[in-house]
Structure formats: C-alpha cells, structure tokens
Design a protein around this motif. Structure first.
Motif, PDB file in Angstrom:
ATOM      1  N   VAL A 156       0.846  -0.765   0.105  1.00  0.00           N
ATOM      2  CA  VAL A 156       0.099  -0.066  -0.005  1.00  0.00           C
ATOM      3  C   VAL A 156       0.585   0.957   0.265  1.00  0.00           C
ATOM      4  O   VAL A 156       0.484   2.482  -0.953  1.00  0.00           O
ATOM      5  CB  VAL A 156      -0.829   0.039   0.887  1.00  0.00           C
ATOM      6  CG1 VAL A 156      -2.068   1.244   1.753  1.00  0.00           C
ATOM      7  CG2 VAL A 156      -2.261  -1.013   1.185  1.00  0.00           C
ATOM      8  N   ASP A 157       1.757   1.369   1.140  1.00  0.00           N
ATOM      9  CA  ASP A 157       2.923   2.657   0.858  1.00  0.00           C
ATOM     10  C   ASP A 157       3.326   2.377  -0.735  1.00  0.00           C
ATOM     11  O   ASP A 157       3.325   3.669  -1.468  1.00  0.00           O
ATOM     12  CB  ASP A 157       4.045   2.384   1.505  1.00  0.00           C
ATOM     13  CG  ASP A 157       3.280   2.077   3.161  1.00  0.00           C
ATOM     14  OD1 ASP A 157       2.657   2.926   3.591  1.00  0.00           O
ATOM     15  OD2 ASP A 157       4.135   1.573   3.855  1.00  0.00           O
ATOM     16  N   ASN A 158       3.605   1.849  -1.561  1.00  0.00           N
ATOM     17  CA  ASN A 158       4.247   1.699  -2.357  1.00  0.00           C
ATOM     18  C   ASN A 158       2.987   2.398  -4.059  1.00  0.00           C
ATOM     19  O   ASN A 158       3.387   2.969  -4.420  1.00  0.00           O
ATOM     20  CB  ASN A 158       4.939   0.361  -3.303  1.00  0.00           C
ATOM     21  CG  ASN A 158       6.524   0.183  -2.515  1.00  0.00           C
ATOM     22  OD1 ASN A 158       6.868   1.406  -2.373  1.00  0.00           O
ATOM     23  ND2 ASN A 158       6.592  -1.240  -2.823  1.00  0.00           N
ATOM     24  N   LEU A 201       0.443   6.396  -7.449  1.00  0.00           N
ATOM     25  CA  LEU A 201      -0.831   7.100  -7.665  1.00  0.00           C
ATOM     26  C   LEU A 201      -0.574   8.789  -8.454  1.00  0.00           C
ATOM     27  O   LEU A 201       0.529   9.182  -7.820  1.00  0.00           O
ATOM     28  CB  LEU A 201      -1.074   6.511  -6.777  1.00  0.00           C
ATOM     29  CG  LEU A 201      -3.188   6.598  -7.140  1.00  0.00           C
ATOM     30  CD1 LEU A 201      -3.249   5.933  -7.702  1.00  0.00           C
ATOM     31  CD2 LEU A 201      -4.315   6.434  -5.352  1.00  0.00           C
ATOM     32  N   GLU A 202      -1.448   8.305  -9.090  1.00  0.00           N
ATOM     33  CA  GLU A 202      -0.572   9.791  -9.746  1.00  0.00           C
ATOM     34  C   GLU A 202       0.287  10.055 -10.449  1.00  0.00           C
ATOM     35  O   GLU A 202       0.439  11.053 -10.195  1.00  0.00           O
ATOM     36  CB  GLU A 202      -1.961  10.836  -9.457  1.00  0.00           C
ATOM     37  CG  GLU A 202      -3.548  10.286  -9.306  1.00  0.00           C
ATOM     38  CD  GLU A 202      -4.116  11.502  -8.024  1.00  0.00           C
ATOM     39  OE1 GLU A 202      -3.451  12.325  -7.744  1.00  0.00           O
ATOM     40  OE2 GLU A 202      -5.000  11.749  -7.860  1.00  0.00           O
ATOM     41  N   ALA A 203       1.302   9.586 -10.513  1.00  0.00           N
ATOM     42  CA  ALA A 203       2.783   9.235 -11.153  1.00  0.00           C
ATOM     43  C   ALA A 203       3.500  10.797 -10.101  1.00  0.00           C
ATOM     44  O   ALA A 203       4.301  10.580  -9.889  1.00  0.00           O
ATOM     45  CB  ALA A 203       2.517  10.665 -12.371  1.00  0.00           C
ATOM     46  N   GLY A 204       2.723   9.776  -8.838  1.00  0.00           N
ATOM     47  CA  GLY A 204       3.578  10.576  -7.381  1.00  0.00           C
ATOM     48  C   GLY A 204       3.325  12.307  -6.948  1.00  0.00           C
ATOM     49  O   GLY A 204       3.632  11.924  -5.919  1.00  0.00           O
ATOM     50  N   THR A 205       1.965  11.824  -7.452  1.00  0.00           N
ATOM     51  CA  THR A 205       1.438  13.628  -7.003  1.00  0.00           C
ATOM     52  C   THR A 205       0.601  12.930  -6.341  1.00  0.00           C
ATOM     53  O   THR A 205       0.149  13.926  -4.982  1.00  0.00           O
ATOM     54  CB  THR A 205       0.920  14.255  -8.203  1.00  0.00           C
ATOM     55  OG1 THR A 205       0.091  13.436  -8.519  1.00  0.00           O
ATOM     56  CG2 THR A 205       2.120  14.789  -9.232  1.00  0.00           C
ATOM     57  N   PHE A 206      -0.743  12.440  -5.789  1.00  0.00           N
ATOM     58  CA  PHE A 206      -1.366  11.745  -4.861  1.00  0.00           C
ATOM     59  C   PHE A 206      -0.938  11.956  -3.623  1.00  0.00           C
ATOM     60  O   PHE A 206      -1.812  12.745  -3.011  1.00  0.00           O
ATOM     61  CB  PHE A 206      -1.694  10.048  -5.262  1.00  0.00           C
ATOM     62  CG  PHE A 206      -2.457  10.034  -4.543  1.00  0.00           C
ATOM     63  CD1 PHE A 206      -4.264  10.528  -4.494  1.00  0.00           C
ATOM     64  CD2 PHE A 206      -3.439   9.356  -3.663  1.00  0.00           C
ATOM     65  CE1 PHE A 206      -5.742   9.950  -4.073  1.00  0.00           C
ATOM     66  CE2 PHE A 206      -3.626   8.958  -2.661  1.00  0.00           C
ATOM     67  CZ  PHE A 206      -5.285   9.411  -2.383  1.00  0.00           C
ATOM     68  N   LYS A 207       0.279  11.457  -3.014  1.00  0.00           N
ATOM     69  CA  LYS A 207       0.489  11.235  -1.500  1.00  0.00           C
ATOM     70  C   LYS A 207       0.614  12.612  -1.339  1.00  0.00           C
ATOM     71  O   LYS A 207       0.091  12.959  -0.324  1.00  0.00           O
ATOM     72  CB  LYS A 207       1.815  10.780  -1.122  1.00  0.00           C
ATOM     73  CG  LYS A 207       2.211  10.422  -0.077  1.00  0.00           C
ATOM     74  CD  LYS A 207       2.849   9.355   0.065  1.00  0.00           C
ATOM     75  CE  LYS A 207       3.533   8.973   1.308  1.00  0.00           C
ATOM     76  NZ  LYS A 207       4.844   8.029   1.255  1.00  0.00           N
ATOM     77  N   PRO A 208       2.213  13.967  -1.667  1.00  0.00           N
ATOM     78  CA  PRO A 208       1.630  14.611  -1.529  1.00  0.00           C
ATOM     79  C   PRO A 208       0.451  15.849  -1.500  1.00  0.00           C
ATOM     80  O   PRO A 208       0.484  16.705  -0.386  1.00  0.00           O
ATOM     81  CB  PRO A 208       2.484  15.954  -2.587  1.00  0.00           C
ATOM     82  CG  PRO A 208       2.857  14.959  -3.590  1.00  0.00           C
ATOM     83  CD  PRO A 208       2.536  13.335  -3.189  1.00  0.00           C
ATOM     84  N   LYS A 209      -1.007  15.106  -2.094  1.00  0.00           N
ATOM     85  CA  LYS A 209      -1.851  16.084  -3.180  1.00  0.00           C
ATOM     86  C   LYS A 209      -2.393  15.764  -1.468  1.00  0.00           C
ATOM     87  O   LYS A 209      -3.407  16.699  -0.510  1.00  0.00           O
ATOM     88  CB  LYS A 209      -2.492  15.680  -3.896  1.00  0.00           C
ATOM     89  CG  LYS A 209      -2.769  16.860  -5.054  1.00  0.00           C
ATOM     90  CD  LYS A 209      -3.304  16.097  -5.862  1.00  0.00           C
ATOM     91  CE  LYS A 209      -3.178  15.075  -7.051  1.00  0.00           C
ATOM     92  NZ  LYS A 209      -4.164  15.542  -7.803  1.00  0.00           N
ATOM     93  N   LEU A 210      -2.629  14.825  -0.938  1.00  0.00           N
ATOM     94  CA  LEU A 210      -3.147  14.300   0.363  1.00  0.00           C
ATOM     95  C   LEU A 210      -2.638  14.543   1.519  1.00  0.00           C
ATOM     96  O   LEU A 210      -3.375  15.574   2.216  1.00  0.00           O
ATOM     97  CB  LEU A 210      -3.574  12.986   0.069  1.00  0.00           C
ATOM     98  CG  LEU A 210      -3.657  12.210   1.351  1.00  0.00           C
ATOM     99  CD1 LEU A 210      -5.235  12.360   1.338  1.00  0.00           C
ATOM    100  CD2 LEU A 210      -3.826  10.375   1.825  1.00  0.00           C
ATOM    101  N   ALA A 211      -1.871  15.037   2.006  1.00  0.00           N
ATOM    102  CA  ALA A 211      -0.670  15.229   2.785  1.00  0.00           C
ATOM    103  C   ALA A 211      -1.499  16.506   3.008  1.00  0.00           C
ATOM    104  O   ALA A 211      -1.593  17.522   3.952  1.00  0.00           O
ATOM    105  CB  ALA A 211       0.636  15.211   2.664  1.00  0.00           C
ATOM    106  N   HIS A 212      -1.135  17.713   1.494  1.00  0.00           N
ATOM    107  CA  HIS A 212      -1.333  19.086   1.843  1.00  0.00           C
ATOM    108  C   HIS A 212      -3.084  19.092   2.085  1.00  0.00           C
ATOM    109  O   HIS A 212      -3.449  20.019   2.774  1.00  0.00           O
ATOM    110  CB  HIS A 212      -1.701  19.904   0.754  1.00  0.00           C
ATOM    111  CG  HIS A 212      -2.013  20.794   0.524  1.00  0.00           C
ATOM    112  ND1 HIS A 212      -1.322  22.506   0.885  1.00  0.00           N
ATOM    113  CD2 HIS A 212      -3.049  21.486  -0.428  1.00  0.00           C
ATOM    114  CE1 HIS A 212      -1.767  22.920   0.882  1.00  0.00           C
ATOM    115  NE2 HIS A 212      -2.685  23.080   0.471  1.00  0.00           N
ATOM    116  N   ILE A 213      -3.712  18.327   1.512  1.00  0.00           N
ATOM    117  CA  ILE A 213      -5.691  18.734   2.119  1.00  0.00           C
ATOM    118  C   ILE A 213      -5.194  17.996   3.528  1.00  0.00           C
ATOM    119  O   ILE A 213      -6.258  18.477   4.354  1.00  0.00           O
ATOM    120  CB  ILE A 213      -6.040  17.592   0.983  1.00  0.00           C
ATOM    121  CG1 ILE A 213      -6.202  17.850   0.071  1.00  0.00           C
ATOM    122  CG2 ILE A 213      -7.479  17.016   1.163  1.00  0.00           C
ATOM    123  CD1 ILE A 213      -6.646  16.665  -1.605  1.00  0.00           C
TER     124      ILE A 213
END
Length: 123
Positions: free
Chosen positions: A14-16, A21-33
């Motif tokens: 799941v971490d990978n 996901l989304e070429a690596g942009t999903f995780k930072p977007k989720l953190a910001h949200i």
C-alpha cells in the motif's frame, strides 16, 4: 501427481501503491489536504461543523495485458469563518495486476508455471 511448484501470491504494498498513484502526486496532495482540513477544523470548527476529506478509487479494465485503470478522486471540505471551502481533484493511473491481484506500477514477468509474478528489484 503434479510437479508444479506453487508461487505464492503477494499482497499489494500500500505504501508503494500510494507513492506511485497519479505519477507520485497523490501522496503529497493528500498530505496537503489533510493539513488544510485539520487546521480549518481547529480554527473554525464548532460542535456541529466538520471538515471532511473523501478518497475514492475506481478500477476498470485497461487493454489486454493484465492492467487496470485506476481513477482516483480527492474531495475535501475545509471550514472557513463563514462557511465551507471545497475542492475536488480527479486523476487516472494505469497499474499492472500481478498474481493474486497484486497492484504494481511495474510489469510482472511470467514465471515458469505460466503465471505472473512481480519482478524482484534490488533496493
């Protein structure tokens, strides 16, 4: 009696998955949200007002090569002094499906039994 050796299926890392996901942009977007809605809740939240984030993943078949198209959607509602600010983000990513349903961004290689297994990477 069969001579075939069983290759165990692996579970999706799941971490990978989230990191790819989304070429690596999903995780930072989720953190910001998460930061945005947490700050809005602390600053403007009252007993009946709640900030909210929703993550939605939808999978559909993609092509003929054991792939799925994953539509990812992030919605959030952050509190403001006078109401709610909301935004939505939608994107798509293609993942390979390995033996047992394991999702990976890398193409699985076919093993000697004719089944798919994930390519080992040196880390």
């Amino acid at each position: 009696m069969s001579n075939k050796q069983s290759v165990p299926s692996k579970k999706t890392d799941v971490d990978n998955f989230i990191a790819e996901l989304e070429a690596g942009t999903f995780k930072p977007k989720l953190a910001h949200i998460l930061n945005t809605i947490a700050a809005s809740q602390v600053t403007h939240g009252k007993a009946n007002r709640k900030a909210k984030v929703t993550v939605e993943l939808s999978l559909t078949n993609f092509g003929e090569g054991g792939q799925v198209l994953i539509a990812s959607k992030l919605d959030y509602k952050a509190l403001t002094p006078t109401g709610i600010k909301s935004e939505s983000s939608v994107s798509e990513s293609v993942f390979y499906v390995g033996r047992g349903g394991e999702l990976t961004i890398e193409r699985p290689k076919e093993d000697y039994t004719g089944q798919f297994q994930l390519v080992q990477q040196n880390k």
